[in-house]
Design a protein around this motif. Sequence first.
Motif, PDB file in Angstrom:
ATOM      1  N   GLU A  59      39.180  35.817  48.432  1.00 52.25           N
ATOM      2  CA  GLU A  59      40.091  36.964  48.366  1.00 52.25           C
ATOM      3  C   GLU A  59      40.383  37.341  46.917  1.00 52.25           C
ATOM      4  N   TRP A  60      40.565  36.324  46.080  1.00 57.37           N
ATOM      5  CA  TRP A  60      40.847  36.589  44.670  1.00 57.37           C
ATOM      6  C   TRP A  60      39.668  37.272  43.990  1.00 57.37           C
ATOM      7  N   LEU A  61      38.461  36.817  44.271  1.00 54.25           N
ATOM      8  CA  LEU A  61      37.279  37.424  43.654  1.00 54.25           C
ATOM      9  C   LEU A  61      37.139  38.894  44.046  1.00 54.25           C
ATOM     10  N   ALA A  62      37.516  39.216  45.273  1.00 50.59           N
ATOM     11  CA  ALA A  62      37.436  40.615  45.709  1.00 50.59           C
ATOM     12  C   ALA A  62      38.327  41.508  44.851  1.00 50.59           C
ATOM     13  N   THR A  63      39.437  40.951  44.359  1.00 50.15           N
ATOM     14  CA  THR A  63      40.335  41.746  43.511  1.00 50.15           C
ATOM     15  C   THR A  63      39.775  41.938  42.108  1.00 50.15           C
ATOM     16  N   ARG A  64      38.763  41.142  41.736  1.00 53.77           N
ATOM     17  CA  ARG A  64      38.173  41.279  40.406  1.00 53.77           C
ATOM     18  C   ARG A  64      37.136  42.399  40.349  1.00 53.77           C
ATOM     19  N   ILE A  65      36.802  42.975  41.495  1.00 52.07           N
ATOM     20  CA  ILE A  65      35.857  44.096  41.520  1.00 52.07           C
ATOM     21  C   ILE A  65      36.621  45.359  41.152  1.00 52.07           C
ATOM     22  N   ALA A  66      36.388  45.842  39.960  1.00 56.50           N
ATOM     23  CA  ALA A  66      37.121  47.018  39.475  1.00 56.50           C
ATOM     24  C   ALA A  66      36.682  48.267  40.236  1.00 56.50           C
ATOM     25  N   PRO A  67      37.643  49.128  40.602  1.00 49.06           N
ATOM     26  CA  PRO A  67      37.273  50.397  41.248  1.00 49.06           C
ATOM     27  C   PRO A  67      36.341  51.200  40.337  1.00 49.06           C
ATOM     28  N   VAL A  68      35.316  51.770  40.921  1.00 50.93           N
ATOM     29  CA  VAL A  68      34.322  52.508  40.138  1.00 50.93           C
ATOM     30  C   VAL A  68      34.248  53.947  40.635  1.00 50.93           C
ATOM     31  N   GLU A  69      34.411  54.885  39.732  1.00 53.48           N
ATOM     32  CA  GLU A  69      34.239  56.301  40.051  1.00 53.48           C
ATOM     33  C   GLU A  69      32.770  56.646  39.802  1.00 53.48           C
ATOM     34  N   LEU A  74      24.822  50.670  40.657  1.00 51.32           N
ATOM     35  CA  LEU A  74      26.166  50.178  40.948  1.00 51.32           C
ATOM     36  C   LEU A  74      26.426  50.112  42.455  1.00 51.32           C
ATOM     37  N   THR A  75      25.914  51.081  43.190  1.00 48.36           N
ATOM     38  CA  THR A  75      26.107  51.088  44.644  1.00 48.36           C
ATOM     39  C   THR A  75      25.458  49.868  45.282  1.00 48.36           C
ATOM     40  N   ARG A  76      24.235  49.567  44.881  1.00 44.69           N
ATOM     41  CA  ARG A  76      23.538  48.406  45.442  1.00 44.69           C
ATOM     42  C   ARG A  76      24.226  47.101  45.040  1.00 44.69           C
ATOM     43  N   SER A  77      24.692  47.045  43.805  1.00 37.88           N
ATOM     44  CA  SER A  77      25.382  45.846  43.336  1.00 37.88           C
ATOM     45  C   SER A  77      26.681  45.625  44.107  1.00 37.88           C
ATOM     46  N   LEU A  78      27.468  46.690  44.252  1.00 38.73           N
ATOM     47  CA  LEU A  78      28.740  46.578  44.970  1.00 38.73           C
ATOM     48  C   LEU A  78      28.523  46.181  46.425  1.00 38.73           C
ATOM     49  N   HIS A 100      30.022  42.097  37.785  1.00 38.96           N
ATOM     50  CA  HIS A 100      29.597  41.842  39.168  1.00 38.96           C
ATOM     51  C   HIS A 100      28.815  40.534  39.254  1.00 38.96           C
ATOM     52  N   LEU A 101      27.944  40.307  38.277  1.00 37.77           N
ATOM     53  CA  LEU A 101      27.155  39.076  38.278  1.00 37.77           C
ATOM     54  C   LEU A 101      28.057  37.859  38.109  1.00 37.77           C
ATOM     55  N   ALA A 102      29.044  37.967  37.226  1.00 39.46           N
ATOM     56  CA  ALA A 102      29.980  36.853  37.037  1.00 39.46           C
ATOM     57  C   ALA A 102      30.737  36.555  38.330  1.00 39.46           C
ATOM     58  N   ILE A 103      31.103  37.590  39.068  1.00 39.21           N
ATOM     59  CA  ILE A 103      31.800  37.401  40.345  1.00 39.21           C
ATOM     60  C   ILE A 103      30.891  36.688  41.343  1.00 39.21           C
ATOM     61  N   ALA A 104      29.629  37.108  41.401  1.00 37.76           N
ATOM     62  CA  ALA A 104      28.683  36.465  42.319  1.00 37.76           C
ATOM     63  C   ALA A 104      28.474  35.002  41.951  1.00 37.76           C
ATOM     64  N   LEU A 105      28.385  34.710  40.668  1.00 35.62           N
ATOM     65  CA  LEU A 105      28.196  33.325  40.229  1.00 35.62           C
ATOM     66  C   LEU A 105      29.427  32.483  40.548  1.00 35.62           C
ATOM     67  N   ALA A 106      30.612  33.070  40.372  1.00 37.63           N
ATOM     68  CA  ALA A 106      31.843  32.347  40.702  1.00 37.63           C
ATOM     69  C   ALA A 106      31.893  32.037  42.194  1.00 37.63           C
ATOM     70  N   ALA A 107      31.472  33.004  43.013  1.00 33.85           N
ATOM     71  CA  ALA A 107      31.434  32.765  44.457  1.00 33.85           C
ATOM     72  C   ALA A 107      30.435  31.666  44.795  1.00 33.85           C
ATOM     73  N   ARG A 108      29.336  31.641  44.068  1.00 33.94           N
ATOM     74  CA  ARG A 108      28.319  30.615  44.318  1.00 33.94           C
ATOM     75  C   ARG A 108      28.862  29.217  44.038  1.00 33.94           C
ATOM     76  N   THR A 109      29.728  29.084  43.029  1.00 32.46           N
ATOM     77  CA  THR A 109      30.274  27.754  42.722  1.00 32.46           C
ATOM     78  C   THR A 109      31.084  27.199  43.883  1.00 32.46           C
ATOM     79  N   THR A 110      31.673  28.071  44.675  1.00 37.55           N
ATOM     80  CA  THR A 110      32.442  27.587  45.821  1.00 37.55           C
ATOM     81  C   THR A 110      31.542  27.300  47.014  1.00 37.55           C
ATOM     82  N   GLU A 111      30.444  28.045  47.120  1.00 38.64           N
ATOM     83  CA  GLU A 111      29.532  27.815  48.240  1.00 38.64           C
ATOM     84  C   GLU A 111      28.831  26.468  48.149  1.00 38.64           C
ATOM     85  N   ILE A 112      28.541  26.019  46.941  1.00 34.30           N
ATOM     86  CA  ILE A 112      27.781  24.777  46.808  1.00 34.30           C
ATOM     87  C   ILE A 112      28.676  23.546  46.798  1.00 34.30           C
ATOM     88  N   ARG A 113      29.998  23.751  46.692  1.00 35.67           N
ATOM     89  CA  ARG A 113      30.914  22.614  46.785  1.00 35.67           C
ATOM     90  C   ARG A 113      31.317  22.388  48.236  1.00 35.67           C
TER      91      ARG A 113
END
Length: 217
Positions: free
Chosen positions: A14-24, A36-40, A79-92
Amino acid sequence: MRVNGPNEWADHREWLATRIAPVELAGFAELDRGRLTRSLAAISAALSDGHGAHIAAGVVRGELDHGGSPRADDLLRTHLAIALAARTTEIRDITPDGALAVTNRRQAAECRALATEILALSPDPQLIAFATDLHHRLDRAQRWRWVEPDVWTAAIVGLAVLVLPFVGSVVGSAAVTAGGVLVGGGLVFGFVMAHRKRQWAVDERSAAGTAFRRPGS
């Protein structure tokens, strides 16, 4: 970000989702809008499902490799940093009380590599703080812990250490006495090494006896 709550992985997601900045998206060229669309979409899917962060990271890396405007690249790096942070929780693993835990050497090595890459990406301050905290957690997981020995094993080793030199003195043989001291010293050394474990190894033993759960399971 809350940690050690009822489910640290859920809180973390939930916290990581808040780190995704709104993009116009209208403010970007067509090429960057597509990137950006594919990344998001990839990041949102990974955080929603609770797994697949490595796939999302691959998608974002691909978009970065395509190249585009510096402003879009900055967003993609976050976005990549967010994905990597999520990965750290998946492997633990998740302990029965909901905390994330490293329980083997592979997890420790991969988490450290991911945290280092997050720091190298220079994302937002909170992601930097997350990666720094993860490094500290991994340092603690590498610390040595004394594991309580089995009573009978400790008794046998202690008895051998006392008896072997005593036998040598009784028979009046310096060689037997010296041999007893050496053997006793070897037993003590082996006993200490057998009960000196890394913190992650202690947690791994706990995982074998309790219902540790994998994120997304």
